[in-house]
Design a protein around this motif. Structure first.
Motif, mmCIF file in Angstrom:
data_model
loop_
_atom_site.group_PDB
_atom_site.id
_atom_site.type_symbol
_atom_site.label_atom_id
_atom_site.label_comp_id
_atom_site.label_asym_id
_atom_site.label_seq_id
_atom_site.Cartn_x
_atom_site.Cartn_y
_atom_site.Cartn_z
ATOM 1 N N GLU A 102 0.835 -1.208 0.000
ATOM 2 C CA GLU A 102 0.000 0.000 0.000
ATOM 3 C C GLU A 102 0.865 1.253 0.000
ATOM 4 O OE1 GLU A 102 -1.235 1.455 4.332
ATOM 5 O OE2 GLU A 102 -1.925 -0.580 3.961
ATOM 6 N N MET A 103 2.099 1.139 0.466
ATOM 7 C CA MET A 103 3.073 2.230 0.484
ATOM 8 C C MET A 103 2.454 3.479 1.094
ATOM 9 S SD MET A 103 5.098 1.302 -3.059
ATOM 10 C CE MET A 103 6.669 2.040 -2.574
ATOM 11 N N GLY A 104 2.474 4.630 0.416
ATOM 12 C CA GLY A 104 1.989 5.870 1.018
ATOM 13 C C GLY A 104 0.573 6.243 0.652
ATOM 14 N N VAL A 105 -0.211 5.296 0.091
ATOM 15 C CA VAL A 105 -1.550 5.631 -0.395
ATOM 16 C C VAL A 105 -2.506 5.951 0.752
ATOM 17 C CG1 VAL A 105 -3.594 4.690 -1.537
ATOM 18 C CG2 VAL A 105 -1.351 4.418 -2.579
ATOM 19 N N ASP A 106 -2.465 5.183 1.840
ATOM 20 C CA ASP A 106 -3.421 5.337 2.933
ATOM 21 C C ASP A 106 -3.071 6.564 3.777
ATOM 22 O OD1 ASP A 106 -5.295 5.069 4.896
ATOM 23 O OD2 ASP A 106 -4.668 3.078 5.553
ATOM 24 N N GLN A 107 -3.860 7.620 3.639
ATOM 25 C CA GLN A 107 -3.625 8.863 4.387
ATOM 26 C C GLN A 107 -4.144 8.797 5.818
ATOM 27 O OE1 GLN A 107 -2.068 11.670 3.625
ATOM 28 N NE2 GLN A 107 -1.632 11.377 1.450
ATOM 29 N N PHE A 108 -4.943 7.772 6.146
ATOM 30 C CA PHE A 108 -5.582 7.699 7.461
ATOM 31 C C PHE A 108 -5.234 6.392 8.169
ATOM 32 C CE2 PHE A 108 -7.855 10.873 5.150
ATOM 33 C CZ PHE A 108 -8.230 11.827 6.091
ATOM 34 N N ASN A 109 -3.986 5.976 8.026
ATOM 35 C CA ASN A 109 -3.522 4.743 8.638
ATOM 36 C C ASN A 109 -3.696 4.795 10.161
ATOM 37 O OD1 ASN A 109 -2.231 2.170 8.395
ATOM 38 N ND2 ASN A 109 -0.362 3.095 9.213
ATOM 39 N N ASP A 110 -4.120 3.677 10.753
ATOM 40 C CA ASP A 110 -4.292 3.523 12.199
ATOM 41 C C ASP A 110 -5.434 4.354 12.778
ATOM 42 O OD1 ASP A 110 -2.163 1.758 12.262
ATOM 43 O OD2 ASP A 110 -0.690 3.305 12.757
ATOM 44 N N THR A 111 -6.361 4.821 11.944
ATOM 45 C CA THR A 111 -7.554 5.526 12.408
ATOM 46 C C THR A 111 -8.787 4.823 11.837
ATOM 47 O OG1 THR A 111 -7.856 7.070 10.550
ATOM 48 C CG2 THR A 111 -6.227 7.669 12.249
ATOM 49 N N PRO A 112 -10.008 5.259 12.186
ATOM 50 C CA PRO A 112 -11.200 4.636 11.596
ATOM 51 C C PRO A 112 -11.322 4.833 10.087
ATOM 52 C CG PRO A 112 -11.771 5.716 13.652
ATOM 53 C CD PRO A 112 -10.364 6.120 13.338
ATOM 54 N N GLY A 113 -10.458 5.658 9.471
ATOM 55 C CA GLY A 113 -10.443 5.814 8.021
ATOM 56 C C GLY A 113 -9.435 4.922 7.327
ATOM 57 N N ASP A 114 -8.786 4.014 8.071
ATOM 58 C CA ASP A 114 -7.785 3.090 7.543
ATOM 59 C C ASP A 114 -8.388 2.195 6.466
ATOM 60 O OD1 ASP A 114 -5.923 0.818 7.334
ATOM 61 O OD2 ASP A 114 -5.024 1.579 9.178
ATOM 62 N N ILE A 115 -7.612 1.862 5.419
ATOM 63 C CA ILE A 115 -8.130 1.001 4.366
ATOM 64 C C ILE A 115 -8.376 -0.427 4.860
ATOM 65 C CG2 ILE A 115 -7.007 2.388 2.614
ATOM 66 C CD1 ILE A 115 -5.038 0.116 2.170
ATOM 67 N N ASP A 116 -7.919 -0.765 6.068
ATOM 68 C CA ASP A 116 -8.272 -2.056 6.659
ATOM 69 C C ASP A 116 -9.786 -2.235 6.727
ATOM 70 O OD1 ASP A 116 -5.555 -2.108 7.088
ATOM 71 O OD2 ASP A 116 -5.706 -2.868 9.136
ATOM 72 N N PHE A 117 -10.531 -1.138 6.859
ATOM 73 C CA PHE A 117 -11.980 -1.199 6.975
ATOM 74 C C PHE A 117 -12.662 -1.274 5.607
ATOM 75 C CE2 PHE A 117 -10.572 0.784 10.907
ATOM 76 C CZ PHE A 117 -11.296 0.077 11.850
ATOM 77 N N LEU A 118 -11.891 -1.225 4.536
ATOM 78 C CA LEU A 118 -12.458 -1.198 3.188
ATOM 79 C C LEU A 118 -12.224 -2.475 2.401
ATOM 80 C CD1 LEU A 118 -13.832 0.559 0.950
ATOM 81 C CD2 LEU A 118 -11.513 1.176 0.214
ATOM 82 N N MET A 119 -11.031 -3.059 2.515
ATOM 83 C CA MET A 119 -10.673 -4.173 1.644
ATOM 84 C C MET A 119 -9.877 -5.238 2.383
ATOM 85 S SD MET A 119 -7.696 -2.294 -0.653
ATOM 86 C CE MET A 119 -8.709 -0.817 -0.927
ATOM 87 N N ALA A 120 -9.889 -6.450 1.839
ATOM 88 C CA ALA A 120 -9.110 -7.548 2.381
ATOM 89 C C ALA A 120 -7.644 -7.379 1.983
ATOM 90 C CB ALA A 120 -9.648 -8.880 1.866
ATOM 91 N N GLY A 121 -6.778 -8.206 2.561
ATOM 92 C CA GLY A 121 -5.370 -8.197 2.195
ATOM 93 C C GLY A 121 -4.445 -7.545 3.190
ATOM 94 N N GLN A 122 -4.993 -6.908 4.233
ATOM 95 C CA GLN A 122 -4.166 -6.211 5.216
ATOM 96 C C GLN A 122 -3.743 -7.187 6.313
ATOM 97 O OE1 GLN A 122 -3.828 -3.778 2.951
ATOM 98 N NE2 GLN A 122 -3.585 -2.372 4.664
ATOM 99 N N LEU A 123 -2.859 -8.110 5.945
ATOM 100 C CA LEU A 123 -2.538 -9.240 6.815
ATOM 101 C C LEU A 123 -1.168 -9.107 7.460
ATOM 102 C CD1 LEU A 123 -3.076 -12.147 7.868
ATOM 103 C CD2 LEU A 123 -2.096 -12.984 5.712
ATOM 104 N N ARG A 124 -1.127 -9.261 8.777
ATOM 105 C CA ARG A 124 0.127 -9.485 9.499
ATOM 106 C C ARG A 124 0.168 -10.983 9.790
ATOM 107 N NH1 ARG A 124 -0.085 -5.771 13.532
ATOM 108 N NH2 ARG A 124 0.989 -4.336 12.135
ATOM 109 N N ALA A 125 1.030 -11.685 9.081
ATOM 110 C CA ALA A 125 0.989 -13.144 9.075
ATOM 111 C C ALA A 125 1.899 -13.745 10.134
ATOM 112 C CB ALA A 125 1.391 -13.670 7.698
ATOM 113 N N THR A 126 1.449 -14.839 10.727
ATOM 114 C CA THR A 126 2.298 -15.635 11.611
ATOM 115 C C THR A 126 3.011 -16.700 10.781
ATOM 116 O OG1 THR A 126 0.482 -17.168 12.083
ATOM 117 C CG2 THR A 126 0.737 -15.286 13.552
ATOM 118 N N ASN A 127 4.111 -17.202 11.310
ATOM 119 C CA ASN A 127 4.849 -18.306 10.670
ATOM 120 C C ASN A 127 5.227 -17.978 9.227
ATOM 121 O OD1 ASN A 127 4.189 -19.886 13.049
ATOM 122 N ND2 ASN A 127 2.163 -20.133 12.150
ATOM 123 N N ILE A 128 5.740 -16.787 9.002
ATOM 124 C CA ILE A 128 6.020 -16.320 7.647
ATOM 125 C C ILE A 128 7.533 -16.199 7.439
ATOM 126 C CG2 ILE A 128 5.665 -13.924 8.382
ATOM 127 C CD1 ILE A 128 4.743 -13.280 5.543
#
Length: 343
Positions: free
Chosen positions: A121-147
């Motif tokens: 996502e690089m610098g696209v998300d202007q509202f990271n870590d707030t309720p405007g984070d793209i985590d609330f919009l789309m899948a794929g925002q994964l912090r994976a275990t055993n990687i």
């Protein structure tokens, strides 16, 4: 000298074995706190409440260790989320890994950390870590275990290749032919570009287990054997942006499919910011369309950041996340501060 001793002392509380290394760690972190009013509307009820929110505040230790091998160093990071507001669980894992870096061959790390697709996502998300984070919009925002991940050195001074694989670590006790017991049951990869004011990325996930935060879509489904399983998704993501001293603009487009959880989503996000002096005005809008379900999830956010020091800012935002078919809508207004530190 005092600063080095303080760094060692704090580092020993977070990850004692690392702190004993011969080059002492860098201790870093941030405190990000906002005072918010969230208005929640559902098909059967609505309410709103004020809250003090800790937005991914964190404390970490990272560094490199010299080895007796030419051009090779050991690398490590141990980063934990801290709850500034409510004093709940004092630490929860964020990006934690160890590995090796070669000056010309690249970096190999293993642990628990963000996948290449998420970091694309690089610098696209202007509202990271707030309720405007793209985590609330789309899948794929994964912090994976055993990687396990390999990252190339920068190619032609502009390109970086990242390839990660995740073993399923499952045992088959019932003759299940679809058991995840291989060396790479899920894969995530990205090719990123960065040159002067321009950046971009193309990334792909295969069989990863993510969903949208806050969605009414179930996290788990029941398989044909009656067991609960996480959805397995294939995701393709494209990112492009520009960042100058006066303005920022970004675009993200994503296709996501999940055969076992009836998902086929198309998502996009556009964002921008205008900067003058210490003030940054920003906005973004995104939409996810469910091609199989006809569900639409939209997100818009407006905000302003004001720098009050080299590593500190105060901010305000107004965001809204809405799901069409379920009639869910969350509207949040907040003001807050963000202090970053390292020693």
């Amino acid at each position: 000298m005092k600063k080095q001793l303080l760094a060692l002392a704090i580092g020993s509380m977070v990850v004692a074995p690392v702190a004993m290394a011969d080059k002492g760690p860098t201790v870093y972190g941030k405190v990000n706190v906002s005072y918010e009013n969230q208005d929640r509307e559902r098909a059967s009820f609505s309410n709103d409440a004020w809250r003090l929110q800790s937005n991914s505040s964190r404390l970490g230790v990272k560094g490199e260790l010299d080895l007796n091998i030419e051009d090779v160093v050991a690398v490590y990071q141990a980063e934990y989320q801290i709850n500034v507001d409510d004093g709940g669980t004092p630490f929860s894992q964020r990006n934690i890994f160890g590995g090796f870096k070669h000056a010309n061959a690249g970096t190999l790390i293993a642990g628990n950390f963000d996948t290449p697709l998420k970091r694309a996502e690089m610098g696209v998300d202007q509202f990271n870590d707030t309720p405007g984070d793209i985590d609330f919009l789309m899948a794929g925002q994964l912090r994976a275990t055993n990687i396990i991940q390999y990252s190339s050195p920068k190619l032609a001074d502009v390109l970086t290749l990242n390839v990660a694989f995740i073993p399923g670590e499952e045992f088959d006790n019932s003759g299940n032919a679809d058991i995840n017991d291989g060396p790479a049951d899920a894969i995530s990869a990205s090719l990123t570009f960065q040159k002067d004011i321009f950046y971009g990325a193309i990334a792909y996930d295969s069989e990863t287990t993510t969903r949208t935060r806050g969605s009414s879509t179930p996290r788990r489904f029941v398989d044909s054997d009656g067991g609960a399983q996480d959805p397995q998704n294939d995701i393709l993501r494209f990112v492009a942006g520009v960042n100058t001293s006066a303005f920022e603009a970004g675009f993200l487009y994503q296709l996501a499919e999940g055969a076992n959880n009836n998902m086929e989503d198309t998502s996009y996000l556009v964002s921008g910011a205008f900067k003058t002096g210490n003030l940054k005005l920003k906005a973004q809008y995104g939409l996810t369309e469910g091609d199989l379900t006809d569900e639409e999830r939209s997100l818009w956010a407006l905000g302003a950041d004001y720098k009050v020091g080299k590593n500190s800012k105060v901010y305000a935002f107004l965001t809204e996340v809405e799901e069409d078919l379920s009639e869910d809508k969350d509207t949040t207004f907040g003001i807050g501060f963000d202090h970053k530190f390292s020693m």
